[in-house]
Scaffold this active site. Structure first.
Site, PDB file in Angstrom:
ATOM      1  N   HIS A  57       8.788   8.089   7.593  1.00 29.30           N
ATOM      2  CA  HIS A  57       8.291   7.043   6.655  1.00 29.30           C
ATOM      3  C   HIS A  57       8.751   5.612   6.019  1.00 29.30           C
ATOM      4  O   HIS A  57       9.657   5.348   6.827  1.00 29.30           O
ATOM      5  CB  HIS A  57       7.896   7.702   5.334  1.00 29.30           C
ATOM      6  CG  HIS A  57       9.194   8.525   4.726  1.00 29.30           C
ATOM      7  ND1 HIS A  57      10.172   9.204   5.594  1.00 29.30           N
ATOM      8  CD2 HIS A  57       9.574   8.268   3.539  1.00 29.30           C
ATOM      9  CE1 HIS A  57      11.112   9.227   5.080  1.00 29.30           C
ATOM     10  NE2 HIS A  57      11.337   8.635   3.223  1.00 29.30           N
ATOM     11  N   ASP A  61      15.454   3.409   2.973  1.00 26.97           N
ATOM     12  CA  ASP A  61      16.880   4.545   3.908  1.00 26.97           C
ATOM     13  C   ASP A  61      16.263   5.356   5.137  1.00 26.97           C
ATOM     14  O   ASP A  61      17.098   6.281   5.690  1.00 26.97           O
ATOM     15  CB  ASP A  61      16.941   5.231   2.148  1.00 26.97           C
ATOM     16  CG  ASP A  61      16.001   6.547   2.028  1.00 26.97           C
ATOM     17  OD1 ASP A  61      15.255   5.921   1.841  1.00 26.97           O
ATOM     18  OD2 ASP A  61      16.697   7.494   2.020  1.00 26.97           O
ATOM     19  N   HIS A  62      15.025   4.811   5.300  1.00 26.00           N
ATOM     20  CA  HIS A  62      14.620   5.433   7.098  1.00 26.00           C
ATOM     21  C   HIS A  62      14.176   4.292   7.928  1.00 26.00           C
ATOM     22  O   HIS A  62      14.102   4.519   8.845  1.00 26.00           O
ATOM     23  CB  HIS A  62      13.604   6.739   5.935  1.00 26.00           C
ATOM     24  CG  HIS A  62      13.333   7.539   5.706  1.00 26.00           C
ATOM     25  ND1 HIS A  62      14.120   8.572   6.026  1.00 26.00           N
ATOM     26  CD2 HIS A  62      14.358   7.608   4.322  1.00 26.00           C
ATOM     27  CE1 HIS A  62      15.002   9.737   5.190  1.00 26.00           C
ATOM     28  NE2 HIS A  62      14.463   8.790   3.553  1.00 26.00           N
ATOM     29  N   HIS A 115       6.158  12.877  -0.206  1.00 25.42           N
ATOM     30  CA  HIS A 115       6.338  12.684  -0.794  1.00 25.42           C
ATOM     31  C   HIS A 115       6.167  11.287  -0.476  1.00 25.42           C
ATOM     32  O   HIS A 115       6.384  10.620  -1.835  1.00 25.42           O
ATOM     33  CB  HIS A 115       8.120  12.399   0.177  1.00 25.42           C
ATOM     34  CG  HIS A 115       8.500  11.605   0.418  1.00 25.42           C
ATOM     35  ND1 HIS A 115      10.021  11.694  -0.648  1.00 25.42           N
ATOM     36  CD2 HIS A 115       9.594  11.108   0.865  1.00 25.42           C
ATOM     37  CE1 HIS A 115      10.642  11.026  -0.840  1.00 25.42           C
ATOM     38  NE2 HIS A 115      10.824  10.504  -0.100  1.00 25.42           N
ATOM     39  N   ASP A 134      11.909  13.653   5.000  1.00 34.99           N
ATOM     40  CA  ASP A 134      11.824  13.229   3.469  1.00 34.99           C
ATOM     41  C   ASP A 134      10.483  14.474   3.079  1.00 34.99           C
ATOM     42  O   ASP A 134       9.981  14.565   1.966  1.00 34.99           O
ATOM     43  CB  ASP A 134      11.833  12.788   2.538  1.00 34.99           C
ATOM     44  CG  ASP A 134      13.130  11.836   2.836  1.00 34.99           C
ATOM     45  OD1 ASP A 134      14.199  11.716   3.266  1.00 34.99           O
ATOM     46  OD2 ASP A 134      13.444   9.974   2.045  1.00 34.99           O
ATOM     47  N   HIS A 172      18.128  14.272   4.419  1.00 37.11           N
ATOM     48  CA  HIS A 172      19.491  14.199   3.273  1.00 37.11           C
ATOM     49  C   HIS A 172      20.465  14.889   3.438  1.00 37.11           C
ATOM     50  O   HIS A 172      19.851  16.589   2.996  1.00 37.11           O
ATOM     51  CB  HIS A 172      18.965  14.146   1.952  1.00 37.11           C
ATOM     52  CG  HIS A 172      18.333  12.994   2.067  1.00 37.11           C
ATOM     53  ND1 HIS A 172      18.992  11.776   1.893  1.00 37.11           N
ATOM     54  CD2 HIS A 172      17.120  12.125   2.428  1.00 37.11           C
ATOM     55  CE1 HIS A 172      18.120  10.334   1.220  1.00 37.11           C
ATOM     56  NE2 HIS A 172      17.029  10.252   1.696  1.00 37.11           N
TER      57      HIS A 172
END
Ligand code: ZN
Ligand code: FE
Length: 256
Positions: A57, A61-62, A115, A134, A172
Site C-alpha cells: 500500500h 513506511d511501505h 486500512h 497492514d 509491524h
C-alpha cells in the site's frame, strides 16, 4: 521444488522488512520498502540481489524507499492499481485476482480494503505463505484510515479462508500491545491467554512474534472473531451482527 527463503529484519521504529529469495531462479523480492538502506544491507549480507519490489500500500513506511531501492538495484516494482496516483515509481500495477511470480513461485494478489482502499496482500498458495502488510496483524488488524468496518471485515473474512497452517508475515511488531487489548475484549479465551503469555516471553527477549499462523489468529485475534457469539456477549452486544461487533472493537482499540 525449492522453497522460498525469507529474511525478516527490523526497519524504522516498528516495521519489519522482508526479503523473499528463490534459490532456483536467483530472484529476490523486497516486500515493501520502509527503508532502502536496511534492505540493501540485508541483501548484501545474504548474498542476494534484489530483482523485484512488491508494495502492499501507499504509506511511507511501505513504499517510501521505492525510488532509492530501484535506483540502487534496477528492480521492477509491482504495486496496487488503486494507488496509481500515490505510489511511484511503478512498473506494473496489479488488480484483485492477478498473480505475480518469483521464479516458479506464484503469489495471488488480493485487494483487502480497510486500512487503505488500495491495500493488497500477496498469497503464495502452494507455499502457504502470505505477506499481509497492514491489513492483519498478530492479534490485531490495521487501523481504518480509509475504509469502513464493513470493508475491513470483508477483507479479513477473505484471509480467514486460507488454510490454518498458512504463515502470515505482518508488517509491524505490534503484538504485545495488541495482546493487551485483545484480553480486554476476550479475557476468557484460553488460546488468547496462552498466546499472550508466549508473546510476553518473546518480547522480553527482544525476539519477533512474526510470522504468525492463521490457526492461532483464528483462535485468538478478536478482529477475526467478530462473528463469535461469546465475544459479542462479553462486550455487551449479544446477538449483534459481525460488522457491528467489528466496528465496536476497532473503535475500542483506537481509544485503548
Ligand atoms: Zn500502513
Ligand atoms: Fe505500516
Amino acid at each position: 521444488m525449492s522453497t522460498l527463503k525469507i529474511r525478516q529484519f527490523p526497519c524504522l521504529s516498528d516495521n519489519y522488512g522482508f526479503l523473499i529469495h528463490d534459490p532456483e531462479s536467483g530472484e529476490t523480492i523486497a516486500l515493501d520498502t520502509p527503508d532502502a538502506d536496511a534492505y540493501l544491507t540485508e541483501a548484501e549480507a545474504a548474498g542476494w540481489t534484489i530483482t523485484q519490489i512488491w508494495n502492499t500500500h501507499h504509506h511511507f513506511d511501505h513504499a517510501g524507499g521505492n525510488a532509492a531501492l530501484k535506483a540502487a538495484t534496477g528492480a521492477t516494482i509491482t504495486a496496487p492499481g488503486y494507488d496509481r496516483h500515490r505510489i511511484s515509481p511503478v512498473d506494473r500495477y496489479v488488480e484483485d485476482g492477478d498473480t505475480v511470480s518469483l521464479g516458479k513461485h506464484v503469489a495471488n494478489v488480493l485487494y483487502t480494503p480497510g486500512h487503505t482502499m488500495g491495500h493488497i496482500v500477496y498469497h503464495f498458495g502452494v507455499e502457504k505463505t502470505a505477506f499481509v502488510g497492514d491489513t492483519l496483524f498478530a492479534l490485531g488488524c490495521g487501523r481504518l484510515f480509509e475504509g469502513t468496518p464493513d470493508d475491513m471485515w470483508r477483507s479479513l473474512l477473505r484471509l480467514r479462508q486460507w488454510p490454518d497452517d498458512t504463515l502470515l508475515y505482518c508488517a509491524h511488531e505490534y503484538t504485545q500491545a495488541n495482546a493487551a487489548f485483545a484480553l480486554s475484549v476476550d479475557p476468557a479465551n484460553a488460546a488468547l491467554n496462552a498466546y499472550a503469555d508466549e508473546v510476553s516471553i518473546l518480547r522480553a527477549q527482544n525476539r519477533p512474534t512474526i510470522p504468525t499462523t492463521m490457526a492461532r489468529e483464528k483462535a485468538a485475534n478478536p478482529f477475526l472473531r467478530a462473528d463469535d457469539a461469546g465475544l459479542a456477549e462479553y462486550i455487551g452486544m449479544p446477538g449483534a451482527g459481525p460488522v457491528e461487533v467489528f466496528a465496536e472493537i476497532r473503535g475500542r482499540k483506537d481509544r485503548f
